[in-house]
Design an enzyme around this catalytic site. Sequence first.
Site, PDB file in Angstrom:
ATOM      1  N   HIS A  17     -95.595 -18.172 -50.113  1.00  0.00           N
ATOM      2  CA  HIS A  17     -96.015 -19.278 -49.228  1.00  0.00           C
ATOM      3  C   HIS A  17     -96.897 -20.277 -50.003  1.00  0.00           C
ATOM      4  CE1 HIS A  17     -95.799 -16.086 -45.814  1.00  0.00           C
ATOM      5  NE2 HIS A  17     -94.771 -16.905 -45.632  1.00  0.00           N
ATOM      6  N   LYS A  41     -93.872 -10.711 -31.449  1.00  0.00           N
ATOM      7  CA  LYS A  41     -94.385  -9.967 -32.612  1.00  0.00           C
ATOM      8  C   LYS A  41     -95.834  -9.573 -32.363  1.00  0.00           C
ATOM      9  CE  LYS A  41     -91.705 -12.131 -36.368  1.00  0.00           C
ATOM     10  NZ  LYS A  41     -91.825 -12.973 -37.573  1.00  0.00           N
ATOM     11  N   ARG A  95     -85.741 -17.745 -49.701  1.00  0.00           N
ATOM     12  CA  ARG A  95     -85.896 -16.808 -50.818  1.00  0.00           C
ATOM     13  C   ARG A  95     -84.565 -16.364 -51.382  1.00  0.00           C
ATOM     14  NH1 ARG A  95     -89.482 -12.961 -47.266  1.00  0.00           N
ATOM     15  NH2 ARG A  95     -87.810 -13.690 -45.930  1.00  0.00           N
ATOM     16  N   SER A 133     -94.108 -11.087 -46.005  1.00  0.00           N
ATOM     17  CA  SER A 133     -95.335 -10.601 -45.358  1.00  0.00           C
ATOM     18  C   SER A 133     -95.132  -9.180 -44.833  1.00  0.00           C
ATOM     19  CB  SER A 133     -95.733 -11.521 -44.196  1.00  0.00           C
ATOM     20  OG  SER A 133     -95.978 -12.824 -44.669  1.00  0.00           O
TER      21      SER A 133
HETATM   22  O1  PNS Z   1     -92.608 -16.824 -40.750  1.00  0.00           O
HETATM   23  P1  PNS Z   1     -91.588 -16.769 -39.647  1.00  0.00           P
HETATM   24  O2  PNS Z   1     -91.854 -15.574 -38.758  1.00  0.00           O
HETATM   25  O3  PNS Z   1     -90.186 -16.815 -40.151  1.00  0.00           O
HETATM   26  O4  PNS Z   1     -91.825 -18.086 -38.747  1.00  0.00           O
HETATM   27  C1  PNS Z   1     -91.003 -18.353 -37.641  1.00  0.00           C
HETATM   28  C2  PNS Z   1     -91.427 -19.645 -36.917  1.00  0.00           C
HETATM   29  C3  PNS Z   1     -92.855 -19.515 -36.380  1.00  0.00           C
HETATM   30  C4  PNS Z   1     -91.355 -20.813 -37.859  1.00  0.00           C
HETATM   31  C5  PNS Z   1     -90.413 -19.846 -35.776  1.00  0.00           C
HETATM   32  O5  PNS Z   1     -90.368 -18.692 -34.995  1.00  0.00           O
HETATM   33  C6  PNS Z   1     -90.717 -21.030 -34.882  1.00  0.00           C
HETATM   34  O6  PNS Z   1     -90.510 -22.170 -35.249  1.00  0.00           O
HETATM   35  N1  PNS Z   1     -91.235 -20.730 -33.669  1.00  0.00           N
HETATM   36  C7  PNS Z   1     -91.555 -21.741 -32.682  1.00  0.00           C
HETATM   37  C8  PNS Z   1     -90.598 -21.689 -31.496  1.00  0.00           C
HETATM   38  C9  PNS Z   1     -89.436 -22.652 -31.706  1.00  0.00           C
HETATM   39  O7  PNS Z   1     -89.602 -23.823 -31.964  1.00  0.00           O
HETATM   40  N2  PNS Z   1     -88.220 -22.145 -31.567  1.00  0.00           N
HETATM   41  C10 PNS Z   1     -87.053 -23.005 -31.691  1.00  0.00           C
HETATM   42  C11 PNS Z   1     -86.155 -22.620 -32.774  1.00  0.00           C
HETATM   43  S1  PNS Z   1     -85.364 -21.095 -32.312  1.00  0.00           S
END
Ligand code: PNS
Length: 164
Positions: A17, A41, A95, A133
């Site tokens: 990150h 989560k 990645r 993570s």
């Molecule tokens: O590090 P991660 O867990 O891959 O992050 C995921 C994240 C937080 C970027 C994603 O879950 C997100 O954008 N959540 C906000 C909800 C949203 O906008 N959902 C629409 C797309 S499915």
Amino acid sequence: MKIGIFPGSFDPITNGHMDIIERAKNICDKIFVAIGLNSAKKPLFSVEERIEMIEKCCQFDDSIDDSNVEVTSFDGLLVDLCKDIRAPLIIRGIRAISDFEYEYAIALLNKKLAPETETVFLMSKGEYSFISSNMVREIASYHGDISSFVPPFVNNKLLEIFSQ
Ligand code: PNS
């Protein structure tokens, strides 16, 4: 000023990150590192702890100009945050090809919800391509050495948690 959002769970922030935050300076003037509060989560670190870790890690990293980095959290749709802070750019790290399918679907959904946004993928450096993570938390929970996967501040936090 071009504003980018780097969203994620950051539970905790890793060297992968950090590399994306550093390289984001090549495509935007200011970057918001945005912690998504995903109710599905159960995080190891509270949102306050994650904000503190990201801020401290950026302050301590000489390759990052922390005056251009803002750390925030959001509960809701990412595209709504993009609108609120007038950020047209969503930055995500990829990645491996296995990340791509999921990220591609989310990018298309976000584009449909907010056509003014652009998702930009930065390829992880090879040395970070296996770090996640989840893995970091698991290795730390079994007292494995994660010092080359996360910044020292995060390493110390994980050592504190799992030393009991
Ligand atoms: O590090 P991660 O867990 O891959 O992050 C995921 C994240 C937080 C970027 C994603 O879950 C997100 O954008 N959540 C906000 C909800 C949203 O906008 N959902 C629409 C797309 S499915």
